[in-house]
Write a protein that holds these residues in place. Structure first.
Motif, PDB file in Angstrom:
ATOM      1  N   GLN B 253       0.867  -5.680  -1.106  1.00 44.85           N
ATOM      2  CA  GLN B 253       0.402  -4.548  -0.324  1.00 44.85           C
ATOM      3  C   GLN B 253      -0.300  -3.545  -1.230  1.00 44.85           C
ATOM      4  O   GLN B 253       0.040  -3.407  -2.396  1.00 44.85           O
ATOM      5  N   SER B 254      -1.257  -2.886  -0.623  1.00 50.88           N
ATOM      6  CA  SER B 254      -2.002  -1.921  -1.415  1.00 50.88           C
ATOM      7  C   SER B 254      -1.116  -0.716  -1.694  1.00 50.88           C
ATOM      8  O   SER B 254      -0.151  -0.444  -0.996  1.00 50.88           O
ATOM      9  N   ARG B 256       0.315   2.958  -2.025  1.00 48.11           N
ATOM     10  CA  ARG B 256       0.321   4.110  -1.125  1.00 48.11           C
ATOM     11  C   ARG B 256       0.158   5.364  -1.963  1.00 48.11           C
ATOM     12  O   ARG B 256       0.669   5.455  -3.070  1.00 48.11           O
ATOM     13  N   ARG B 257      -0.564   6.295  -1.396  1.00 45.81           N
ATOM     14  CA  ARG B 257      -0.740   7.542  -2.132  1.00 45.81           C
ATOM     15  C   ARG B 257       0.479   8.416  -1.968  1.00 45.81           C
ATOM     16  O   ARG B 257       0.965   8.600  -0.846  1.00 45.81           O
ATOM     17  N   VAL B 258       0.943   8.944  -3.049  1.00 43.77           N
ATOM     18  CA  VAL B 258       2.075   9.849  -2.980  1.00 43.77           C
ATOM     19  C   VAL B 258       1.591  11.195  -3.469  1.00 43.77           C
ATOM     20  O   VAL B 258       1.125  11.321  -4.601  1.00 43.77           O
ATOM     21  N   GLN B 303      -5.773  11.317   3.888  1.00 38.63           N
ATOM     22  CA  GLN B 303      -6.376  10.369   4.808  1.00 38.63           C
ATOM     23  C   GLN B 303      -7.521  10.957   5.618  1.00 38.63           C
ATOM     24  O   GLN B 303      -8.325  10.231   6.154  1.00 38.63           O
ATOM     25  N   TYR B 364      -7.204  -0.012   7.093  1.00 38.68           N
ATOM     26  CA  TYR B 364      -7.020   0.716   5.833  1.00 38.68           C
ATOM     27  C   TYR B 364      -5.545   0.829   5.502  1.00 38.68           C
ATOM     28  O   TYR B 364      -5.124   0.646   4.375  1.00 38.68           O
ATOM     29  N   LEU B 365      -4.781   1.157   6.494  1.00 37.54           N
ATOM     30  CA  LEU B 365      -3.367   1.403   6.228  1.00 37.54           C
ATOM     31  C   LEU B 365      -2.578   0.114   6.075  1.00 37.54           C
ATOM     32  O   LEU B 365      -1.795  -0.051   5.163  1.00 37.54           O
ATOM     33  N   LYS B 366      -2.798  -0.780   7.018  1.00 40.89           N
ATOM     34  CA  LYS B 366      -1.941  -1.964   7.051  1.00 40.89           C
ATOM     35  C   LYS B 366      -2.560  -3.155   6.344  1.00 40.89           C
ATOM     36  O   LYS B 366      -1.890  -4.150   6.089  1.00 40.89           O
ATOM     37  N   ASP B 367      -3.805  -3.030   6.090  1.00 42.40           N
ATOM     38  CA  ASP B 367      -4.490  -4.116   5.401  1.00 42.40           C
ATOM     39  C   ASP B 367      -4.496  -5.367   6.268  1.00 42.40           C
ATOM     40  O   ASP B 367      -4.452  -6.491   5.767  1.00 42.40           O
TER      41      ASP B 367
END
Lengths: 375, 530
Positions: B253-254, B256-258, B303, B364-367
């Motif tokens: 999975q790509s 995630r921005r934190v 986002q 974008y989110l779930k790929d």
């Protein structure tokens, strides 16, 4: 007709290639350095014995000998410094030549030239040996200091692979000490295969002067090593002979010089210069008269020259800077000794007119020059 | 006469030369004898004493330095002082005390030699002797301290260092050696004090800097042994551990921005403005680089910026569509009904774009790329139809926005321009772009580089947009495409799906009003759709 005559007194054919010949100071002996066909180094000592030469001693080492000097040894102990084809500098005691007094891997390639100083002269600094090599470096050695040179004048390390490196590093063909008029001052002149001539000041550890000849520099000698620089003779490929007046250095023009372009060619029967432009291999000043010197040429001829000073050695140019004036060269005598180049020559330091010459025809000759005292 | 004379002269010359040579050879022989006896005499003579007075060149500079500055030598190391002894001996001492000092120095030099040989016991004895002769020079104490240090008699070392410091408060070596001894004794605090003294006296002392770090480390370690002296972990803090998984074990999975937020303590806030009193203008003046007025770039939620450009695209499409629509209106007289319909298409478009947008977001989110885009437009149209009555007025309100016009690329002038632009466009844009090309030019613009990708793209566009919009030009476009030189090959290589698509387009076109049956027959033949 009272010109000096050069006469071949003795002739000795040897079975190896002669590279250097030197008189042993204060003796009737000379030694011959060479390379045997199996590329071993050989050192023969011959003694003059009236009509014949007597071989006194032979020393064979595994690397071919290229050049040698007594310059840094005293009269008594006769330590002979030799540079060989593998870049090794060794100092042999001629009484016990088997074991070297000093032995160092001085260069990565053949040592082309060597000069020594400080052995016999008084008040002129430490005994030192200078070597020039195909690896481009000029190194000054003091045998009292271990395995490192006291001065190392190497070209800057080159970028790139080995092939390029060998191309860019100049081959040092000639070195000479000079300007040693007190304990501190000393200069080394070095000539390179591309015609570069550099004068290094060993006290200041800097390049004092640079010049470029038209051809590679084969031979260099100061007229005297142990005086303030007076004259420097430079010999080059294609017959160049230049004498620099080293007394006065002009801030921009440097030293002034006189040039002779035909010094390497042979002189025919009527004094007519003919033949190809041949290399002037070596230059040796007469120990008894510093204005007379001999050059050995590529056609097997040797020539005796006399330098005549100008009326005024120094003039002032428009800016008030002092500029040297070069004198004139006069050829005194010429004789063809061999069919091959005469590349090594040594005047006897004690006997006026006695000399030994080595040529590439595998022979050594003892020469007598008459009437040198009349010059 | 003259030739005779010459001949005689020549003979004379030769004879003279011969006698000259004979003389010189005789001379040479006598010289040989002479030189041989001299050589023999020299050999028998006692060997000359080798005078090595002259320094080796590379050593000259070193031995000269201490003579230039003898004061620095006193505080210097024992090894350095030995080199300078010959010059010191030459100086004639003036009075008794100086003489004593000189004597002590000589003794010290002996001691230094012992140190070089690592004979520390003897060296200590020698230095003690020197101290007895002249007790006012700290160097003897320092040197003796070094010996004690080497012999690990740290107590003695500290004593010697203290006597040296008593004589000279700025004696760096004494402090340094006391530090070493204290360190070895475990008096870390004392060592730290000495170390800081060394650094104040000699800030460039690298050894001391290193020692300072070392001692600090040790002090810290000792304090942590007794218990941690830092505050307990905060609840809000998350330990992020480094991971060293091999690449194939890591998550597919790509990332995630934190959002990372600086926690600014109130104290820090108070201090900062005091330090930064120079205005930006002044800084600009100083550095001579005016970069214009300062504008703050605000960062929104991560986002949002991705969503925004899509929205712009959406806005862009509408006016274009409507203008195209108005053209159509101009052409066909009986189209009041159609106009309503086409206008009603607008909200459908917008929702469609919205939907696309969402899907972009989702991907974008779930790929997840599994979603079938081909089915989407039909669905959205249905949604649009239900939403028709509500959204009717909207497009007219948005119509006059000037920025929107710029977003659709102008009709291409040539083949190259078309392909470059085409690749960059989204599905909706492609529709408008294609429509902006005048139909008679289409064949030329597609040109020789018309390939299967573009072909299927165009078909897709026709299928997804032309047909739902009931474009009257659909058939003409198809016909124009078929005129292209590359078409015959492309038609042969059409995939099943593409054929199906073309068939569906044909079927739809047949239902259009004013459809040219003749043309359709031709198309069916050319596209080999039964």
């Amino acid at each position: 007709m009272d010109k000096p005559q050069m006469i071949e007194h003795l002739h000795e054919a040897v079975n190896y290639t002669v590279y250097d010949t030197k008189w042993i100071p204060l003796s009737a002996k000379f030694l011959v350095l060479g390379s045997k066909p199996n590329s071993n180094g050989i050192l023969d000592i011959y003694e003059l014995n009236q009509e014949k030469l007597e071989k006194v001693k032979t020393v064979v080492k595994k690397a071919a000998f290229k050049c040698g000097t007594f310059g840094a040894s005293s009269l008594r102990n006769r330590h002979f410094a030799i540079g060989d084809f593998e870049g090794r500098l060794q100092v042999l005691d001629l009484e016990r030549p088997d074991m070297a007094v000093y032995n160092v891997k001085a260069h990565s390639a053949i040592i082309n030239c060597i000069d020594g100083i400080g052995g016999t002269q008084l008040d002129c600094g430490a005994p030192e040996i200078v070597t020039g090599s195909r690896d481009g470096a000029v190194k000054v050695w003091d045998i009292r200091q271990g395995q490192e040179p006291v001065v190392d004048i190497s070209p800057p390390p080159q970028m790139g692979d080995g092939i390029n490196k060998s191309n860019t590093r100049r081959d040092c063909w000639a070195v000479a000490f000079g300007n040693t008029y007190n304990d501190q001052e000393r200069c080394v002149a070095a000539g390179y295969d591309n015609g570069d001539l550099k004068l290094f000041d060993l006290r200041a550890l800097a390049v004092r002067w640079e010049a470029t000849m038209k051809n590679g520099v084969c031979g260099l000698e100061f007229d005297r090593r142990d005086i303030a620089m007076n004259k420097l003779v430079v010999t080059t490929l294609e017959g160049g002979l230049l004498v620099y007046d080293m007394r006065t250095q002009h801030p921009t023009k440097g030293f002034s010089w006189v040039e002779e372009r035909n010094a390497g060619r042979s002189v025919g029967t009527n004094g007519v210069i003919n033949g190809p432009k041949a290399t002037v291999w070596t230059v040796r000043h007469l120990p008894q008269n510093r204005d007379v010197f001999l050059t050995g040429g590529g056609t097997g001829s040797v020539r005796l020259w006399k330098y005549e000073y100008p009326d005024r050695r120094v003039i002032e140019d428009s800016d008030g800077a002092k500029e040297g004036v070069a004198g004139k060269l006069q050829m005194v005598s010429a004789v063809t000794l061999s069919s091959q180049p005469v590349h090594s020559f040594d005047w006897h330091p004690d006997k006026l007119g006695l000399a030994v010459a080595g040529a590439f025809d595998q022979s050594v000759r003892v020469l007598i020059t008459t009437k040198l005292n009349t010059l | 006469m003259s030739s005779e004379k010459k001949a005689i002269e020549l003979q004379m010359q030769v004879r003279r030369n011969a006698t000259e040579y004979q003389n010189s050879v005789k001379d040479l022989y006598s010289w040989e004898k002479d030189i041989k006896t001299r050589e023999e005499a020299m050999k028998n003579a006692p060997a000359p004493t080798v005078d090595s007075k002259l320094p080796v060149r590379s050593h000259v500079a070193k031995s000269n330095e201490p003579t230039n500055k003898p004061t620095s030598q006193k505080a210097g190391s024992p090894a350095g002082s030995s080199a300078s002894t010959p010059t010191e001996k030459q100086d004639l001492p003036q009075d008794a005390l100086a003489q004593q000092h000189k004597k002590a120095n000589d003794i010290k030099d002996r001691g230094n030699n012992y140190v070089k040989q690592a004979d520390y016991e003897r060296a200590i004895e020698t230095y003690t002797e020197a101290v007895e002769v002249y007790p006012y020079d700290p160097i003897y104490f320092i040197n003796r301290a070094l010996c004690h240090l080497k012999l690990e008699r740290y107590g003695n070392c500290v004593d010697d260092c203290e006597s040296a410091i008593a004589l000279d408060k700025t004696c760096v070596k004494a402090y340094y050696r006391r530090m070493q001894a204290n360190e070895s004794l475990g008096n870390n605090m004392e060592a730290l004090k000495d170390c800081t003294t060394v650094l104040t006296l000699d800030p460039k002392n690298i050894d001391a800097k290193r020692s300072l770090e070392r001692i600090n480390d040790r002090l810290r370690k000792n304090s942590t042994k007794n218990g941690p002296n830092f505050s307990a972990a905060n609840d809000n803090l998350i330990d992020i551990l480094p991971f060293d998984k091999p690449a194939y074990k890591r998550s597919k999975q790509s990332m995630r921005r934190v959002p990372v937020v600086d926690i600014v303590t109130p104290r820090g806030n108070q201090q900062e403005p005091q330090q930064l009193r120079i205005s930006d203008d002044e800084i600009d003046k100083i550095f001579n680089s005016n970069c214009g007025p300062f504008t703050e770039v605000k960062k929104d939620n991560t986002q949002k910026p991705i969503v925004k450009p899509e929205k712009i695209v959406e806005i862009v499409e509408k006016p274009k569509q409507t203008t195209a629509q108005s053209k159509v209106i101009g052409k066909s007289p009986a189209s009041s009904e159609k106009e309503v319909k086409s206008v009603s298409q607008e909200p459908a478009k917008s929702t469609d774009a919205d939907n696309n947008l969402k899907s972009v977001e989702q991907t974008y989110l779930k790929d997840s790329k599994e979603e079938n885009n081909a089915n989407k437009p039909e669905k959205t149209i249905k949604i649009a139809e239900t939403a028709k009555p509500n959204s009717k007025p909207e497009p007219q309100a948005k119509l006059p926005s000037p920025t929107a016009m710029e977003r659709i690329p102008a009709a291409p002038a040539g083949t190259a321009q078309f392909y470059v632009t085409w690749k960059e466009l989204s599905a909706v844009q492609k529709y408008h772009y294609l429509k902006s090309i005048e139909i008679p030019n289409l064949c030329k613009i597609l040109g020789a580089s018309f390939d299967s990708d573009t072909f299927s793209d165009v078909m897709q566009t026709l299928h997804d947009f032309y047909v739902p919009n009931k474009e009257p030009t659909t058939a003409a476009v198809l016909w124009e495409i078929s005129k292209n030189d590359e078409f015959t090959i492309l038609a042969m290589l059409m995939s099943k799906e593409e054929k199906k698509m073309v068939a569906s387009i044909m079927a739809a076109v047949k239902t259009f009003p004013k459809s040219n049956a003749n043309l359709l027959d031709k198309l069916a033949k050319v596209y080999s759709v039964a």
